[in-house]
Write a protein that holds these residues in place. Structure first.
Motif, short mmCIF file in Angstrom:
data_model
loop_
_atom_site.label_atom_id
_atom_site.label_comp_id
_atom_site.label_asym_id
_atom_site.label_seq_id
_atom_site.Cartn_x
_atom_site.Cartn_y
_atom_site.Cartn_z
N ASP A 138 -99.50 17.94 25.32
CA ASP A 138 -100.95 18.13 25.35
C ASP A 138 -101.33 19.59 25.17
N SER A 139 -100.39 20.52 25.51
CA SER A 139 -100.74 21.94 25.54
C SER A 139 -100.82 22.57 24.16
N VAL A 140 -100.40 21.84 23.12
CA VAL A 140 -100.41 22.40 21.77
C VAL A 140 -101.54 21.78 20.98
N ASN A 141 -102.44 22.60 20.50
CA ASN A 141 -103.59 22.12 19.73
C ASN A 141 -103.47 22.62 18.30
N SER A 142 -102.86 21.83 17.46
CA SER A 142 -102.65 22.23 16.07
C SER A 142 -103.25 21.19 15.14
N ILE A 143 -103.89 21.67 14.09
CA ILE A 143 -104.46 20.74 13.09
C ILE A 143 -103.34 20.02 12.37
N ASP A 144 -102.26 20.74 12.08
CA ASP A 144 -101.11 20.16 11.40
C ASP A 144 -100.22 19.49 12.43
N LYS A 145 -100.25 18.15 12.46
CA LYS A 145 -99.48 17.42 13.47
C LYS A 145 -97.98 17.66 13.32
N GLY A 146 -97.54 18.01 12.10
CA GLY A 146 -96.12 18.28 11.89
C GLY A 146 -95.64 19.50 12.63
N GLU A 147 -96.55 20.44 12.91
CA GLU A 147 -96.20 21.68 13.59
C GLU A 147 -96.39 21.60 15.10
N THR A 148 -96.86 20.48 15.61
CA THR A 148 -97.02 20.36 17.05
C THR A 148 -95.68 20.09 17.71
N PHE A 149 -95.63 20.35 19.01
CA PHE A 149 -94.40 20.15 19.76
C PHE A 149 -94.33 18.73 20.31
N VAL A 150 -93.12 18.20 20.29
CA VAL A 150 -92.85 16.92 20.93
C VAL A 150 -91.56 17.06 21.74
N VAL A 151 -91.35 16.15 22.66
CA VAL A 151 -90.09 16.10 23.39
C VAL A 151 -89.21 15.05 22.74
N GLY A 152 -88.01 15.49 22.32
CA GLY A 152 -87.05 14.59 21.68
C GLY A 152 -85.73 14.60 22.43
N PRO A 153 -84.65 14.19 21.77
CA PRO A 153 -83.33 14.14 22.42
C PRO A 153 -82.93 15.50 23.00
N THR A 154 -82.20 15.46 24.07
CA THR A 154 -81.83 16.69 24.76
C THR A 154 -80.79 17.50 23.98
N GLY A 163 -66.23 18.33 25.13
CA GLY A 163 -65.96 17.04 24.50
C GLY A 163 -67.06 16.02 24.66
N ARG A 164 -68.07 16.28 25.50
CA ARG A 164 -69.10 15.28 25.75
C ARG A 164 -69.93 14.98 24.51
N GLY A 165 -69.99 15.93 23.58
CA GLY A 165 -70.78 15.70 22.37
C GLY A 165 -70.21 14.62 21.47
N SER A 166 -68.96 14.22 21.68
CA SER A 166 -68.33 13.24 20.79
C SER A 166 -68.48 11.81 21.29
N VAL A 167 -69.10 11.61 22.44
CA VAL A 167 -69.27 10.25 22.95
C VAL A 167 -70.66 9.74 22.59
N GLU A 168 -70.76 8.44 22.36
CA GLU A 168 -72.04 7.82 22.03
C GLU A 168 -72.75 7.44 23.32
N VAL A 169 -73.77 8.20 23.67
CA VAL A 169 -74.54 7.93 24.89
C VAL A 169 -76.02 8.17 24.61
N ASN A 170 -76.85 7.75 25.51
CA ASN A 170 -78.29 7.99 25.41
C ASN A 170 -78.58 9.45 25.73
N ARG A 171 -79.08 10.20 24.75
CA ARG A 171 -79.42 11.61 24.95
C ARG A 171 -80.94 11.82 24.99
N SER A 183 -78.47 7.95 32.68
CA SER A 183 -77.84 8.42 31.43
C SER A 183 -76.78 9.47 31.71
N ARG A 184 -77.03 10.33 32.69
CA ARG A 184 -76.03 11.35 33.05
C ARG A 184 -74.76 10.71 33.56
N ALA A 185 -74.90 9.70 34.42
CA ALA A 185 -73.72 9.02 34.94
C ALA A 185 -73.01 8.23 33.84
#
Length: 484
Positions: A138-154, A163-171, A183-185
């Protein structure tokens, strides 16, 4: 103009140093100096500088893929002005140090004030395939939606390192705290299932008559943790709100004006910054951490009894300890006054539920006897830690308790051995054993000598010597943990 000023940094892995050498052959605008594989830093820096008002280097160019002339992911950013705070910190008057701490507290308050919708990491909307409306900030007010911030995978290192990067888990991203902790467990269980060795152990294990980490105990302990994982979370929603945090505020990551040392010009090293629950993020700045006891409460900190009869050197040490303790406590007072949410989060981290939640996220690497001991304590203190109206799902027998005490004692002996070895070698441990290029031959020879001394001290027979050699954890290697 050649970018020859980009240089290998002490402590980086060999692959990263090679990447630096490649980029040194490229062309770039003047004023750039730093390279970073974690390309999401571009979004982090824009958010903290432009939205939260925290000084961070400007980013001039970056690539999130290897499809470029450098053949590596990179970021090019402006060179920080001023000097590292660490170069002048110990010469600064008390009042100036306190002013720096006040400024850092203000930055941390800004972190908590940000309205972030879920746990994960910051992205531009254009960099995610189809972000949902709930992922936008909500804190980003941009006309270009492509340049706005979103929260995505960690991009949290805990999901990629060792080695944790090589396992298939919910990130992620995770809309709820319950999903996040599960998800951490699940990540730790997936790593335990995939790998046959456990990197990042705190102790020297698996030698003769020593603690031997086992898959069975790690899985068992995580199973017990999952029985209580959501019931021991803080009930105050403010403590678990999605929060950005710089977890490595040490003196060399803070650049100040040398003519006005209380003026912070830049804070660097944002690559591990992510959006996670406040009670897992909040921590004291590394800048004020110290070796020694932390005083209880907020009473004035005084010099020890018999100070006048001490030697000059001992008096000097006592004064330095008092100064460090005082600064630490003043930070806590400032946090309590200006942002009580952080103070309460720091307190929760130290509670038994907070410690259990924190430790459970690293059981693939280490700590299973300690976590089991905490879970046993949780069963004993369930009515206090949770609520007596909720039945405790844990049930440990007298045999379980006896075994746990034996394993924890054996584990602790291994930690003491590791401390003994690292103290003898004397290398800086903050970069997982990486040392300056120029010092490499010196430390390699010192480590070899330490190994022989250790074997002479602890190996009673040739068979034990062979077992210790097998358990010795220090070697040059760049590969991931051995896969099954």
């Amino acid at each position: 103009m050649s970018v020859g000023w980009i240089r290998p940094v002490s402590g980086l892995a060999a692959s990263q140093i090679v990447m630096d050498d490649r980029i040194a052959q490229a062309e770039a605008p003047p004023g750039l100096y730093r390279l970073d594989r974690n390309w999401h830093c571009d979004r982090i820096w824009l958010q903290v500088r432009n939205v939260l008002g925290i000084p961070a280097p400007r980013v001039y160019g970056w690539s999130s893929s290897t499809d470029n002339p450098v053949r590596a992911e990179y970021i090019l950013m402006e060179r920080s002005g001023g000097v590292e705070l660490g170069k002048i910190w110990h010469d600064m008057p008390w009042e100036e140090r306190l002013e720096v701490i006040r400024t850092l507290v203000g930055y941390e308050k800004a972190f908590v004030s940000a309205n972030l919708p879920m746990h994960g990491s910051l992205y531009y909307a254009k960099d995610l395939p189809s972000p949902s409306p709930s992922q936008f900030l909500d804190s980003v007010n941009s006309i270009d939606k492509g340049e706005t911030f979103v929260v995505g995978p960690t991009t949290n290192r805990a999901f990629f390192d060792q080695g944790r990067g090589s396992v298939e888990v919910n990130r992620g991203p995770w809309p709820s705290l319950n999903e996040f902790v599960h998800s951490r467990a699940a990540r730790e269980l997936a790593c335990i299932d995939k790998f046959s060795s456990y990197p990042g152990q705190q102790g020297l294990f698996s030698g003769p008559n020593q603690y031997h980490p086992t898959r069975a105990l790690k899985v068992e302990v995580l199973g017990d943790y999952l029985k209580v994982a959501t019931q021991i979370l803080p009930t105050d929603a403010n403590l678990s709100k999605p929060t950005l945090w710089h977890s490595d505020l040490h003196s060399d990551n803070i650049f100040v004006d040398p003519s006005q040392p209380t003026r912070i010009l830049n804070i660097i090293d944002w690559q591990a910054v992510n959006v996670s629950p406040l009670f897992l993020q909040a921590r004291h700045p590394s800048l004020i951490e110290f070796e020694g006891p932390i005083p209880e409460g907020f009473e004035p900190i005084i010099l020890p009894d018999g100070f006048d009869d001490m030697s000059e050197e001992t008096q000097h040490q006592a004064k330095n300890l008092r100064a460090a303790q005082s600064l630490y406590k003043l930070y806590e007072i400032l946090i309590l006054r200006r942002c009580p949410e952080i103070a309460h989060a720091l307190h929760f981290r130290d509670t038994l539920p907070g410690q259990i939640t924190g430790l459970a996220s690293s059981i693939f690497s280490d700590g299973e006897p300690i976590l089991k001991g905490m879970l046993i304590q949780l069963q004993d203190e369930w009515a206090t830690c949770v609520r007596s109206s909720i039945p405790c799902p844990l049930s440990f027998t007298p045999e379980d308790r006896t075994q746990q005490k034996r394993l924890e004692a054996s584990w602790s002996e291994g930690v003491e051995l590791m401390h003994e070895i690292l103290t003898e070698v004397g290398a800086y441990q903050g970069w997982d054993g990486w040392v300056n290029h120029n010092n490499y031959p010196v430390y390699k020879e010192r480590l070899a000598r330490c190994r022989e001394n250790f074997l002479d001290r602890y190996a009673k027979t040739e068979e034990e010597r062979s077992q210790w050699i097998q358990a010795w954890p220090f070697e040059d290697k760049t590969h991931s943990p051995t896969s099954l």
